[in-house]
Scaffold this motif. Structure first.
Motif: not given
Length: 421
Positions: A335-359
């Motif tokens: 999240l810190d790196m995303y805030e600094m760079n704001r690149k487009t991110v496509l994130f694949i996961t099984h973890d629903l909690e991390e999906a909502i927390y990050l995306a």
């Protein structure tokens, strides 16, 4: 007051809308609101949330951020022609912000309609409506890139992937359409074998598709007509890691830009040290992967991805297998790196909690053949502290995701699906 026939005539004069099925124009003519603005009024400002689309009835609207006309993408410095469409960011899935403003130079009248309603209306007309909506969105992609100077727009259009087409013909993904805007963090979740990694591999250029097309900033990177190939504009962080075990952290960081001829060794070393310093990893540049924890290796891989200044970062379940405490640390680092760079991110996961927390947006896929079943907008402020995980608004989004995925997981179990890409 405008009659319905007058509205229909005005709407039909727009070159985008006149390609829509007849029912779309009729519905807009019925639902659109007539708004009048005085000279000097602001219809919307840059950075405002996009809610409504507008059709000019009469008047003159200027867009100060537009320096020159861009005929290829219908970008104009001003809106002066009856039937001209503006503010169409609202028609783009993902709740984008305005990237330009709209100010009235004279008393102005417009037709206004809700962008989300318009998206649903187009989709309700099947393939013709969806295709017309995608054409409009593709124009906006060029619009945002040219005006906002932003890169990283991913457009997946009716993507299909069939494995072993001459044998058992397993349809992994079918009719999958996704628009991911520049700088958006988009997560894809779904039951095992639904095609999440299939989509990521197709975007990365590792695998072909059977139908449809994938575009990056308006340029086709995968279709049935071209052979896809990986590129430094799309960097993948894998589940099992991909650091060179014989190289130090610094050597892992600088190898890519040097091999590609983007930087000299001195330039790459300077940039790598800057990135490592930004995320508090300066002290580990001489360490080898075998001497670091899994969580530390994942953090290094994400920083390494930024070295090539990609347009898109693709994360294929990179945190799977990490313990809960390590995962929390790595999440916050991402999240810190995303805030600094704001690149487009496509994130694949099984973890629903991390999906909502990050995306910013979570896409729920159906069981095989995979397509997008549901979109969950994560309207939670950034930066996101760990305490957010216990907040009511977070738990409500998590429950929504669990319900959507559970339904598909049951279908997959009943169908006897096995896990595959």
């Amino acid at each position: 007051m405008l009659t319905k026939d007058q509205r229909r005539t005005i709407l039909g004069s727009n070159r985008h809308l006149n390609r829509m099925p007849t029912g779309v124009i009729d519905a807009i003519a019925e639902q659109a609101e007539v708004l009048d603005f005085a000279k000097g009024a602001v219809i919307f400002n840059r950075k405002d949330s996009s809610v409504k689309c507008y059709i000019l009835v009469s008047g003159h609207v200027s867009h100060p951020e537009v320096q020159a006309a861009e005929e290829q993408f219908s970008i104009a410095r001003e809106t002066t022609t009856q039937g001209q469409l503006f503010g169409w960011a609202a028609a783009v899935d993902g709740l984008p912000e305005r990237i330009i403003s709209a100010r009235c130079d004279v008393p102005t009248r417009v037709l206004a309609f809700d962008g989300k309603w318009f998206q649903d209306l187009c989709r309700s007309h099947g393939e013709p409506g969806l295709r017309a909506l995608q054409d409009l969105v593709r124009s906006y992609a060029g619009h945002e890139r040219k005006i906002g100077g932003r890169h990283g727009w991913l457009s997946l259009r009716n993507v299909q992937k069939v494995y072993d087409p001459l044998g058992k013909a397993t349809v992994a993904v079918d009719g999958c359409s996704i628009e991911i805007r520049p700088g958006e963090f988009c997560a894809i979740v779904g039951p095992s074998g639904c095609g999440k990694s299939t989509l990521l591999n197709a975007v990365a250029g590792f695998d072909t598709i059977t139908d449809g097309e994938i575009l990056l900033d308006g340029e086709c990177i995968n279709s049935t007509k071209i052979m896809p190939k990986p590129g430094p504009d799309r960097i993948v962080v894998f589940q099992h890691g991909a650091l060179f075990p014989w190289a130090t952290v610094l050597e892992n960081m600088i190898r890519g830009p040097i091999v590609q001829g983007k930087m000299t060794k001195a330039q790459a070393t300077k940039r790598a040290r800057e990135l490592l310093a930004q995320v508090g990893l300066s002290t580990i540049e001489d360490r080898y992967p075998a001497g670091m924890s899994s969580g530390m290796c994942r953090r290094v891989e994400i920083v390494r991805a930024l070295m090539n200044d990609p347009r898109v970062i693709l994360l294929d379940e990179p945190f799977r297998g990490l313990d809960a405490l390590t995962k929390t640390v790595v999440h916050n680092a991402l999240l810190d790196m995303y805030e600094m760079n704001r690149k487009t991110v496509l994130f694949i996961t099984h973890d629903l909690e991390e999906a909502i927390y990050l995306a910013d947006r979570v896409l729920v896929m159906t069981t095989r053949p995979g397509s997008i079943k549901q979109t969950i907008f994560v309207d939670l402020p950034r930066p996101r502290p760990t305490e957010l995980l216990g907040k009511e608004e977070f738990l409500q989004l998590k429950d929504e995701a669990i319900a959507a995925v559970h339904e598909e997981a049951v279908k997959a179990f009943e169908a006897g699906e096995r896990e595959m890409a």
